[in-house]
Motif scaffolding. Structure first.
Motif, PDB file in Angstrom:
ATOM      1  N   PHE A   1      -4.156 -18.123 -15.057  1.00 40.20           N
ATOM      2  CA  PHE A   1      -5.285 -17.194 -15.139  1.00 40.20           C
ATOM      3  C   PHE A   1      -6.428 -17.667 -14.239  1.00 40.20           C
ATOM      4  O   PHE A   1      -7.157 -16.872 -13.669  1.00 40.20           O
ATOM      5  CB  PHE A   1      -5.807 -17.099 -16.582  1.00 40.20           C
ATOM      6  CG  PHE A   1      -4.849 -16.443 -17.527  1.00 40.20           C
ATOM      7  CD1 PHE A   1      -4.227 -15.256 -17.217  1.00 40.20           C
ATOM      8  CD2 PHE A   1      -4.575 -17.022 -18.760  1.00 40.20           C
ATOM      9  CE1 PHE A   1      -3.345 -14.644 -18.097  1.00 40.20           C
ATOM     10  CE2 PHE A   1      -3.695 -16.426 -19.647  1.00 40.20           C
ATOM     11  CZ  PHE A   1      -3.081 -15.239 -19.318  1.00 40.20           C
ATOM     12  N   ILE A   2      -6.577 -18.988 -14.137  1.00 39.11           N
ATOM     13  CA  ILE A   2      -7.678 -19.572 -13.386  1.00 39.11           C
ATOM     14  C   ILE A   2      -7.160 -19.999 -12.017  1.00 39.11           C
ATOM     15  O   ILE A   2      -6.326 -20.886 -11.907  1.00 39.11           O
ATOM     16  CB  ILE A   2      -8.283 -20.789 -14.121  1.00 39.11           C
ATOM     17  CG1 ILE A   2      -8.484 -20.489 -15.610  1.00 39.11           C
ATOM     18  CG2 ILE A   2      -9.581 -21.209 -13.455  1.00 39.11           C
ATOM     19  CD1 ILE A   2      -9.383 -19.317 -15.904  1.00 39.11           C
ATOM     20  N   THR A   3      -7.664 -19.376 -10.961  1.00 42.20           N
ATOM     21  CA  THR A   3      -7.159 -19.665  -9.615  1.00 42.20           C
ATOM     22  C   THR A   3      -7.872 -20.872  -9.012  1.00 42.20           C
ATOM     23  O   THR A   3      -8.937 -21.281  -9.448  1.00 42.20           O
ATOM     24  CB  THR A   3      -7.400 -18.478  -8.676  1.00 42.20           C
ATOM     25  OG1 THR A   3      -8.808 -18.322  -8.492  1.00 42.20           O
ATOM     26  CG2 THR A   3      -6.819 -17.214  -9.232  1.00 42.20           C
ATOM     27  N   ASP A   4      -7.255 -21.402  -7.955  1.00 44.83           N
ATOM     28  CA  ASP A   4      -7.975 -22.294  -7.066  1.00 44.83           C
ATOM     29  C   ASP A   4      -8.322 -21.491  -5.810  1.00 44.83           C
ATOM     30  O   ASP A   4      -7.961 -20.319  -5.683  1.00 44.83           O
ATOM     31  CB  ASP A   4      -7.158 -23.550  -6.747  1.00 44.83           C
ATOM     32  CG  ASP A   4      -6.044 -23.286  -5.742  1.00 44.83           C
ATOM     33  OD1 ASP A   4      -5.417 -22.213  -5.822  1.00 44.83           O
ATOM     34  OD2 ASP A   4      -5.797 -24.152  -4.889  1.00 44.83           O
ATOM     35  N   SER A   5      -9.014 -22.140  -4.867  1.00 43.09           N
ATOM     36  CA  SER A   5      -9.463 -21.412  -3.679  1.00 43.09           C
ATOM     37  C   SER A   5      -8.330 -21.092  -2.720  1.00 43.09           C
ATOM     38  O   SER A   5      -8.490 -20.231  -1.853  1.00 43.09           O
ATOM     39  CB  SER A   5     -10.536 -22.226  -2.943  1.00 43.09           C
ATOM     40  OG  SER A   5     -11.733 -22.247  -3.669  1.00 43.09           O
ATOM     41  N   ALA A   6      -7.192 -21.769  -2.847  1.00 41.85           N
ATOM     42  CA  ALA A   6      -6.073 -21.489  -1.942  1.00 41.85           C
ATOM     43  C   ALA A   6      -5.402 -20.172  -2.304  1.00 41.85           C
ATOM     44  O   ALA A   6      -5.337 -19.241  -1.490  1.00 41.85           O
ATOM     45  CB  ALA A   6      -5.073 -22.640  -1.971  1.00 41.85           C
ATOM     46  N   ASN A   7      -4.869 -20.082  -3.523  1.00 38.39           N
ATOM     47  CA  ASN A   7      -4.134 -18.852  -3.830  1.00 38.39           C
ATOM     48  C   ASN A   7      -5.054 -17.645  -3.979  1.00 38.39           C
ATOM     49  O   ASN A   7      -4.643 -16.515  -3.719  1.00 38.39           O
ATOM     50  CB  ASN A   7      -3.232 -19.040  -5.056  1.00 38.39           C
ATOM     51  CG  ASN A   7      -3.976 -19.237  -6.350  1.00 38.39           C
ATOM     52  OD1 ASN A   7      -4.724 -18.381  -6.772  1.00 38.39           O
ATOM     53  ND2 ASN A   7      -3.763 -20.363  -7.008  1.00 38.39           N
ATOM     54  N   SER A   8      -6.322 -17.866  -4.351  1.00 37.81           N
ATOM     55  CA  SER A   8      -7.245 -16.724  -4.427  1.00 37.81           C
ATOM     56  C   SER A   8      -7.580 -16.223  -3.029  1.00 37.81           C
ATOM     57  O   SER A   8      -7.640 -15.010  -2.787  1.00 37.81           O
ATOM     58  CB  SER A   8      -8.510 -17.108  -5.192  1.00 37.81           C
ATOM     59  OG  SER A   8      -9.129 -18.247  -4.637  1.00 37.81           O
ATOM     60  N   ALA A   9      -7.782 -17.146  -2.070  1.00 36.49           N
ATOM     61  CA  ALA A   9      -8.023 -16.726  -0.689  1.00 36.49           C
ATOM     62  C   ALA A   9      -6.787 -16.075  -0.092  1.00 36.49           C
ATOM     63  O   ALA A   9      -6.878 -15.129   0.699  1.00 36.49           O
ATOM     64  CB  ALA A   9      -8.457 -17.920   0.152  1.00 36.49           C
ATOM     65  N   ALA A  10      -5.600 -16.579  -0.461  1.00 41.20           N
ATOM     66  CA  ALA A  10      -4.356 -15.980   0.020  1.00 41.20           C
ATOM     67  C   ALA A  10      -4.228 -14.534  -0.437  1.00 41.20           C
ATOM     68  O   ALA A  10      -3.767 -13.668   0.317  1.00 41.20           O
ATOM     69  CB  ALA A  10      -3.160 -16.801  -0.451  1.00 41.20           C
ATOM     70  N   ALA A  11      -4.617 -14.246  -1.670  1.00 40.21           N
ATOM     71  CA  ALA A  11      -4.558 -12.869  -2.169  1.00 40.21           C
ATOM     72  C   ALA A  11      -5.470 -11.957  -1.353  1.00 40.21           C
ATOM     73  O   ALA A  11      -5.097 -10.827  -1.009  1.00 40.21           O
ATOM     74  CB  ALA A  11      -4.942 -12.833  -3.645  1.00 40.21           C
TER      75      ALA A  11
ATOM     76  N   TYR B   1     -15.277 -28.559   5.102  1.00 44.27           N
ATOM     77  CA  TYR B   1     -14.407 -29.081   6.147  1.00 44.27           C
ATOM     78  C   TYR B   1     -13.463 -27.947   6.527  1.00 44.27           C
ATOM     79  O   TYR B   1     -12.942 -27.227   5.674  1.00 44.27           O
ATOM     80  CB  TYR B   1     -13.664 -30.339   5.695  1.00 44.27           C
ATOM     81  CG  TYR B   1     -12.888 -30.255   4.404  1.00 44.27           C
ATOM     82  CD1 TYR B   1     -11.528 -29.959   4.412  1.00 44.27           C
ATOM     83  CD2 TYR B   1     -13.504 -30.472   3.176  1.00 44.27           C
ATOM     84  CE1 TYR B   1     -10.798 -29.877   3.235  1.00 44.27           C
ATOM     85  CE2 TYR B   1     -12.782 -30.396   1.992  1.00 44.27           C
ATOM     86  CZ  TYR B   1     -11.438 -30.100   2.027  1.00 44.27           C
ATOM     87  OH  TYR B   1     -10.718 -30.020   0.852  1.00 44.27           O
ATOM     88  N   ILE B   2     -13.239 -27.778   7.819  1.00 43.07           N
ATOM     89  CA  ILE B   2     -12.662 -26.530   8.321  1.00 43.07           C
ATOM     90  C   ILE B   2     -11.199 -26.360   7.937  1.00 43.07           C
ATOM     91  O   ILE B   2     -10.658 -25.249   8.025  1.00 43.07           O
ATOM     92  CB  ILE B   2     -12.864 -26.428   9.847  1.00 43.07           C
ATOM     93  CG1 ILE B   2     -12.781 -24.973  10.314  1.00 43.07           C
ATOM     94  CG2 ILE B   2     -11.875 -27.320  10.590  1.00 43.07           C
ATOM     95  CD1 ILE B   2     -13.876 -24.089   9.761  1.00 43.07           C
ATOM     96  N   ALA B   3     -10.522 -27.440   7.513  1.00 48.24           N
ATOM     97  CA  ALA B   3      -9.139 -27.321   7.037  1.00 48.24           C
ATOM     98  C   ALA B   3      -9.071 -27.044   5.542  1.00 48.24           C
ATOM     99  O   ALA B   3      -7.981 -27.055   4.966  1.00 48.24           O
ATOM    100  CB  ALA B   3      -8.354 -28.587   7.371  1.00 48.24           C
ATOM    101  N   ASP B   4     -10.216 -26.779   4.908  1.00 53.00           N
ATOM    102  CA  ASP B   4     -10.241 -26.462   3.483  1.00 53.00           C
ATOM    103  C   ASP B   4      -9.553 -25.123   3.232  1.00 53.00           C
ATOM    104  O   ASP B   4      -9.268 -24.355   4.158  1.00 53.00           O
ATOM    105  CB  ASP B   4     -11.686 -26.436   2.996  1.00 53.00           C
ATOM    106  CG  ASP B   4     -11.814 -26.618   1.493  1.00 53.00           C
ATOM    107  OD1 ASP B   4     -10.803 -26.920   0.838  1.00 53.00           O
ATOM    108  OD2 ASP B   4     -12.940 -26.462   0.977  1.00 53.00           O
ATOM    109  N   ALA B   5      -9.301 -24.831   1.956  1.00 44.57           N
ATOM    110  CA  ALA B   5      -8.422 -23.717   1.598  1.00 44.57           C
ATOM    111  C   ALA B   5      -8.906 -22.364   2.094  1.00 44.57           C
ATOM    112  O   ALA B   5      -8.123 -21.576   2.641  1.00 44.57           O
ATOM    113  CB  ALA B   5      -8.244 -23.684   0.079  1.00 44.57           C
ATOM    114  N   THR B   6     -10.191 -22.049   1.922  1.00 45.59           N
ATOM    115  CA  THR B   6     -10.659 -20.706   2.268  1.00 45.59           C
ATOM    116  C   THR B   6     -10.567 -20.424   3.763  1.00 45.59           C
ATOM    117  O   THR B   6     -10.023 -19.384   4.164  1.00 45.59           O
ATOM    118  CB  THR B   6     -12.085 -20.480   1.747  1.00 45.59           C
ATOM    119  OG1 THR B   6     -12.112 -20.744   0.336  1.00 45.59           O
ATOM    120  CG2 THR B   6     -12.549 -19.060   2.005  1.00 45.59           C
TER     121      THR B   6
END
Length: 583
Positions: A181-191, A241-246
């Motif tokens: 239910f609670i996303t991280d910034s990777a899969n939420s940005a992927a959506a 940092y530019i390689a971060d998830a978002t």
């Protein structure tokens, strides 16, 4: 399983058949005796996937993995071994809108079905450009708090409003993911970028069980489709940092967001495997340690010097604010301004002595004293994209990353300062686009990837609170709604730099307590998270979506996060009911 697709969007399929150790194991039977995979449009006859897509049968892959079946097994350290047989079908697309049924038959009679919906979108392009602003972790409650501290009130009425308040359309998006239910910034940005839900730590892939974090089935992103179909130009701006998830979610494809070196290489060279490559025009942010090699203390892909690698592909290399402001708009630009995350607005503008805590992007370990802010990076990115793109248009993602990063460490003052900087950037962007006659052809979106638990329940007389000697006498306000570690609260600005709310008292114990040096004159508050947590966590809350420009009406109401992707694709006219000439 259900999934939505854009017509003509490339994706991979991974088939996996799992057999636990206590079940039957694969013994080398022909593939068609182990499992078969068929695909068919609703109302039509299903076909073998190789026939449907006119593909050669890929090789059978085998591996195994272990996992804990439940928390009791974890506590008892009893892992289950699982054998896997798998096949992967790469870079395929569905062009005809409608509902499809994908069926996997395996283990002599077992069956799993998935329903896929290919959305029917018009191919008419309505916007030349799109700017997607991401306030990482930003919620409506935070916007309310930022307005409170940034705009004057008289008799309960604001005398001025935030730029976001003036947007003509406001909606809300739901952020939950496949496995949590609670996303991280990777899969939420992927959506947001692909229109597909994913799992925690994943960037534009569906997670498989293989050991390789780069072979998971990929899904094409909005930036990749936009460039492939229109030749449009793409830029990335972030205060992280530019390689971060978002920022990585625009063009990266990996199960592990922590593959920073490979993500930087992807920005330059693409992901390979006959996949869409986007020649990014602009990359601005922090994270220099992923660009300079180990001899300078960096950690890069294959220990390369990525400043040299980017320069060799005609990027101008920018390493401070002064150089940014004078940089050419004609050339591609890589701007890296510090190691790790960039300095916060509060430290760049008020407590400037704290800039000594940021290190130079050159690797020489001197302070990074001349860093730009989000507004300066975003406006320069727009100028470069506008100059270089001509009539093809551009797509820009600009992220206020440290709203999230400061909410994690419960440094509300810095978090809200970052949010106000985002709003100021939005205002400046609107003014800038208006001055160059680009506003009417540009869709501007402001949203978040996920939220944090936060609200304003009252106010604090910090002088009175600090003067009290008994903790219970300090409890004259509501404590808030958070999932936090143990901490001490005095609700005052941390003037010496970003906050560290909880620490290990005993080294390497994974047992965190309230930091005795943080908020010493405050009140001790017990945490609600497991003791190994030293920071707060994300929340399930819906997050706002502000829209202005062509297609703004598509963003009204309450909808799933994947609809941000489909609405942007609609505005860019990216739906394709038949193969493009590029294919």
């Amino acid at each position: 399983m259900k999934a939505d697709f854009l017509a003509g969007q490339y994706f991979d399929i991974r088939l996996e058949v799992h057999q636990p150790r206590n079940g039957s194991e694969f013994i080398g039977l022909p593939l068609d005796e182990q499992f078969t995979f068929t695909l068919g449009k609703k109302g039509e006859e299903a076909k073998l996937v190789t026939e449907f897509f006119n593909l050669e049968e890929p090789n059978l892959e085998k591996w195994n993995f272990t996992w804990y079946e439940d928390l009791f097994a974890r506590d008892a350290a009893m892992k289950t071994l699982v054998n896997v047989a798998s096949k992967a079908y790469r870079r395929i697309a569905l062009y005809e809108p409608g509902e499809y049924t994908a069926t996997l038959n395996y283990n002599n009679g077992s069956k799993t079905e998935a329903t896929w919906l290919v959305r029917d979108l018009a191919e008419e392009r309505k916007a030349k450009n799109i700017i997607l602003f991401i306030g990482d972790g930003m919620t409506t409650n935070m916007i309310t708090a930022a307005r409170l501290i940034g705009h004057k009130q008289v008799n309960g009425k604001y005398q001025s409003l935030m730029a976001m308040d003036k947007f003509p359309v406001v909606g809300h998006q739901m952020t939950h993911s496949i496995d949590s239910f609670i996303t991280d910034s990777a899969n939420s940005a992927a959506a947001l970028n692909t229109g597909h839900k994913s799992t925690v730590n994943c960037l534009n892939v569906y997670a498989d069980s293989s050991k390789d974090p780069f072979d998971d089935p990929k899904v094409e992103s909005i930036a990749e489709i936009f460039h492939r179909l229109t030749g449009g130009h793409v830029g990335i701006v972030s205060t992280a940092y530019i390689a971060d998830a978002t920022p990585a979610a625009l063009v990266s494809h990996t199960r592990l967001r922590s593959e920073y070196g490979a993500i930087v290489d992807t920005y330059l060279n693409g992901v390979g495997q006959n996949w869409t490559k986007v020649p990014l025009d602009v990359i601005f942010g922090g994270g220099a340690e992923q660009f300079y090699p180990s001899e300078l203390g960096g950690v890069t892909y294959q220990d390369k010097n990525y400043y040299d690698e980017f320069a060799a592909q005609d990027y101008q290399i920018i390493q401070n604010r002064t150089a940014l402001l004078s940089a050419s708009n004609e050339e591609k630009a890589l701007g890296i301004f510090t190691t790790s995350n960039m300095a916060k607005w509060l430290d760049r503008n008020v407590y400037r002595d704290n800039l000594n805590q940021s290190l130079s992007p050159t690797g020489d370990e001197t302070p990074a004293l001349d860093q730009p802010g989000l507004k300066e990076m975003t406006l320069k990115a727009i100028d470069i994209l506008e100059t270089r793109s001509g009539d093809k248009g551009w797509f820009l993602m600009s992220e206020a990353a440290s709203i999230d990063k400061m909410m994690h460490v419960l440094d509300y003052d810095r978090a809200l300062g970052e949010l106000l900087e985002l709003d100021d950037t939005v205002k400046a962007t609107i003014d800038h686009l208006n001055s160059t006659n680009c506003l009417k052809e540009t869709l501007i979106l402001v949203t978040a990837d996920h939220g944090h638990g936060f609200d304003v329940m009252g106010s604090v007389d910090t002088h009175y609170l600090a003067a009290q000697n008994v903790d219970r006498k300090k409890r004259n306000l509501f404590q808030g709604l958070m999932a936090d570690p143990d901490r001490r609260e005095n609700w005052s600005v941390r003037k010496s730099g970003p906050r560290e709310p909880a620490v290990e008292i005993e080294e390497d114990s994974d047992d965190n307590y309230a930091n005795p040096e943080d908020g010493e004159d405050g009140i001790l508050l017990n945490g609600t998270l497991p003791v190994e947590n030293d920071q707060g966590v994300h929340s399930l809350t819906d997050v706002p979506v502000y829209a202005m420009g062509p297609c703004q009406e598509l963003f009204q109401g309450t909808y799933n996060s994947i609809d941000i992707f489909y609405n942007m694709a609609t505005c860019f006219g990216l739906g394709r009911g038949k193969p493009s000439t590029e294919e």
